[in-house]
Design an enzyme around this catalytic site. Structure first.
Site, PDB file in Angstrom:
ATOM      1  N   ARG A  13       0.830  -1.213   0.000  1.00 54.25           N
ATOM      2  CA  ARG A  13       0.000   0.000   0.000  1.00 54.25           C
ATOM      3  C   ARG A  13       0.860   1.258   0.000  1.00 54.25           C
ATOM      4  NH1 ARG A  13      -0.467  -2.338   5.009  1.00 54.25           N
ATOM      5  NH2 ARG A  13       0.246  -1.117   6.810  1.00 54.25           N
ATOM      6  N   LYS A  16      16.608 -24.414 -18.098  1.00 55.58           N
ATOM      7  CA  LYS A  16      16.210 -24.044 -19.462  1.00 55.58           C
ATOM      8  C   LYS A  16      14.759 -23.574 -19.402  1.00 55.58           C
ATOM      9  CE  LYS A  16      16.000 -25.697 -24.228  1.00 55.58           C
ATOM     10  NZ  LYS A  16      14.588 -25.268 -24.443  1.00 55.58           N
TER      11      LYS A  16
END
Length: 710
Positions: free
Chosen positions: A62, A145
């Site tokens: 916030r 990968k």
């Protein structure tokens, strides 16, 4: 270089314990507003890095939102927007299309295998070649990968200049505006960064975010994405950046393509990335030979792969293997590269995932060439984090071999973790005979033409008279391998066919602006653009036209060879219908390809469809008497040419005896430089003392030899 965070924090109140109560905008002088904007931008970039790169935020969400909202308000009120501002991450106005740009360095693929023996052979080759260059030891960097979308990110003086998709490895689409909306893409680097830096990253959609996003799409009545990679690829090429901003994309950075100041090793580069604000995975390891031990670097790399295979389901991103890279930069240069991949890296792939589910039904799918593919409609099953509801059964012969029928419980795999297919029957349905299997219908479900077997395959005989083949043929005709007609993708073609505006490829050339703008989603601009594309395609190069027809096994490369051999469409058609064996004299054409070419032209339905197209299109003949005016010369092209395409320029020089290659070397005679040229080829030309020609100089060189570049 930029200041360190510690130095910046001394006078920036928004970095640590920032206030969220601000003076009213109307009470601020412009000078004070500018100062606050600069501080907020610096602070938000800092908090982005702590959140996305370091996973160690120091303020609450916030509080971050309050700082961000204040920056937006200041920029709007005092007209202080800037392309590098973090507020640009919320997107912007839709863009017309993507510019194709050349990469600063080739983005090559990786040699790969799922077999341990192939990985060890890679290690043996690396060691053998490096020993010849004086290297005694080898160390590898091991990384996951990633199964996402690979992109190039270019920074100059620390500022993001462009982000480009991999494309064909040499050039790709400039998607910078979309990339700026991704939170883990820094607009400005931090720390002691190089003046110029081009890095390779993988854009992906986290697994949990993917599932949430798919659920939202279903609730909105939209088609869910098949898997996170497809979701990522479809998102990054959206023309509206605000759509990209609303979708949960992230980036991992994993390699330096080019930099003004390179580290000595790949591992050292990766260690610097977080200092600059570039996010890297936590799962990077060094694999080295152990002294006084039989354990070698490749043993450690294989062990790393096995551990990542066990851990893959716990990761919040998809991986389909691990990558082994030589660590030392100089050693990498010694190993070099092939036309397709770097020789210092190898991908050790994972085996495909498999799950079990019953077949609810079997449907028949008709492809562009008429090939009939049976598709299993499955009870939805989760395969590697993706809900799969259908899978390929490949062909009727394979269905018979696997004894597959409706109601059977089957094991489903994902080839390459992408394409689902039925691997085997686990349990026959109690109502099916033990040896029963699904039989294809006798007629095409789309056009009712006969389905005929050709060895293990089956084909619809309807040709272009079959709506399914028609749609896919039009899509292919307009694709990159065809005439490259922008604006004619799968969705627009389906829309035109369903609206009965197009019943053949030839009908494309009868489209009118008024009928297009009556369709949902079509405006004046999109209609005019498509009509302009069609008008420009009326005199295509012969090779492009041949490829666009979608003749089985005749892609762009084969089409070029055929065009050079026969010169005109009429000559090819005559040979294909009356003397198909003559086709086998062409490079790249064997008995199988010649048979398919003959069958295509011998089909009455195809012949009629082609004749209709030829009423609108005049394929340009090729001079089959190849001249020798440029014999012995080698050209390389970079950038865009004004009045012709690079492909046409390459065909011209090759037709007159020259070679046209994709990279500059000591054997190159000329580098032809168009607009927006790539940096790598020019640097290579300087290093090899290769003369460069502007487009006007290139045309003058051709004219001096009696060659006219249309």
């Amino acid at each position: 270089m930029v200041r360190s965070d510690q130095q910046a924090g001394e006078d920036n109140p928004y970095l640590r314990d920032p206030p969220t109560e601000f003076d009213p905008l109307e009470s601020l002088a412009e000078g004070k507003a500018r100062e606050q904007v600069a501080q907020l931008r610096e602070a938000i970039r800092h908090h982005d890095r702590r959140y996305y790169v370091e996973s160690d935020p120091i303020i609450a969400d916030r509080t971050y939102d309050a700082l961000f909202s204040r920056l937006v308000a200041l920029e709007d009120t005092f007209d202080l927007s800037h392309p590098d501002s973090p507020t640009r991450s919320v997107g912007g106005e839709p863009i017309e299309g993507f510019e194709t740009v050349e990469h600063v360095a080739p983005m090559l693929s990786i040699d790969q295998s799922g077999e341990e023996t192939d990985v060890r052979e890679f290690d043996e080759r690396v060691r053998r070649e490096l020993r010849e260059s004086g290297y005694d030891d080898v160390s590898y960097v091991c990384e996951p990968k990633f199964d996402g979308v690979s992109m190039e990110f270019v920074y100059e003086d620390g500022r993001l200049e462009r982000a480009v998709t991999r494309g064909d490895g040499r050039e790709g689409d400039d998607v910078t505006r979309n990339a700026r909306t991704i939170g883990s893409v820094p607009q400005q680097l931090h720390g002691d960064y190089p003046d110029f830096l081009a890095v390779r990253g993988e854009v992906y959609m986290p697994k949990d975010a993917f599932q949430s996003h798919n659920r939202e799409r279903i609730e909105r009545g939209e088609e869910p994405f098949a898997n996170p990679r497809n979701a990522t690829a479809g998102t990054i090429r959206q023309l509206d950046p605000s759509i990209v901003a609303d979708r949960p994309l992230e980036v991992f950075y994993f390699d330096v393509l080019e930099a003004s100041d390179l580290e000595d090793s790949h591992h050292a580069e990766l260690e610097r990335f977080p200092e600059w604000g570039l996010r890297v995975t936590d799962h990077v390891e060094i694999a080295a030979d152990e002294k006084n031990s039989p354990v070698t670097a490749i043993d450690a790399a294989i062990d790393y792969r096995d551990r990542m295979l066990e851990a893959r389901d716990d990761l919040d991103y998809e991986i389909d293997g691990t990558v082994v890279k030589v660590d030392d930069r100089e050693a990498r240069e010694e190993l070099g590269r092939t036309a397709r991949h770097d020789r210092y890296a190898f991908a050790y792939k994972f085996p495909p995932r498999a799950e079990v589910t019953p077949i609810a039904d079997i449907a028949v799918q008709i492809g562009r060439t008429g090939r009939v593919t049976p598709v299993a409609l499955l009870e939805p099953v989760d395969v590697g984090g993706v809900t799969v509801s259908r899978a390929s059964l490949h062909n009727p012969e394979e269905m018979a071999e696997k004894n597959v029928d409706v109601g059977d419980t089957v094991r489903v795999q994902r080839a390459g973790d992408v394409i689902p297919y039925v691997e085997a029957v686990v349990e026959k349905d109690s109502e099916n005979e033990p040896d029963s299997h699904y039989e294809l219908p006798d007629n095409c479900p789309v056009c009712d033409s006969a389905i005929e077997r050709d060895g293990p395959m089956a084909f619809c005989t309807g040709g272009l008279a079959c709506d399914a083949q028609l749609r896919r043929s039009i899509e292919y005709y307009a694709s990159d391998d065809g005439l490259d007609l922008e604006g004619l993708g799968e969705q627009s073609v389906r829309q035109l066919v369903e609206a009965e505006l197009v019943e053949s490829i030839a009908d494309l050339y009868d489209l009118e602006r008024e009928t297009l703008t009556d369709l949902e989603g079509w405006g004046e601009t999109s209609a005019e653009n498509l009509l302009a594309e069609l008008e420009a395609s009326r005199e295509p190069p012969l090779a492009d036209f041949l490829s666009a027809l979608g003749i089985p096994h005749v892609g762009p490369a084969t089409a070029r060879e055929v065009a050079r051999e026969f010169g005109s469409f009429e000559a090819l058609r005559a040979v294909a219908t009356t003397d198909p064996e003559r086709l086998e004299d062409v490079d790249d054409v064997g008995e199988t390809v010649a048979a398919h070419v003959h069958e295509f032209f011998a089909s009455e339905a195809n012949a009629a469809a082609v004749d209709d197209v030829l009423e609108h299109v005049s394929p340009q003949a090729v001079d089959t008497d190849a001249g020798d005016e440029l014999e012995g010369l080698t050209f390389v092209f970079t950038g865009s040419l004004e009045d012709t395409t690079r492909g046409e320029a390459q065909e011209t020089v090759e037709a007159h005896g020259a070679n046209a290659t994709g990279s500059v070397s000591g054997n190159t005679d000329y580098l032809v430089v168009g607009s927006n040229p790539g940096r790598t080829k020019r640097d290579d030309a300087d290093e090899n003392d290769v003369p460069t020609l502007e487009e006007a100089e290139f045309r003058e060189l051709l004219a001096d030899r009696g060659i006219d570049l249309e």
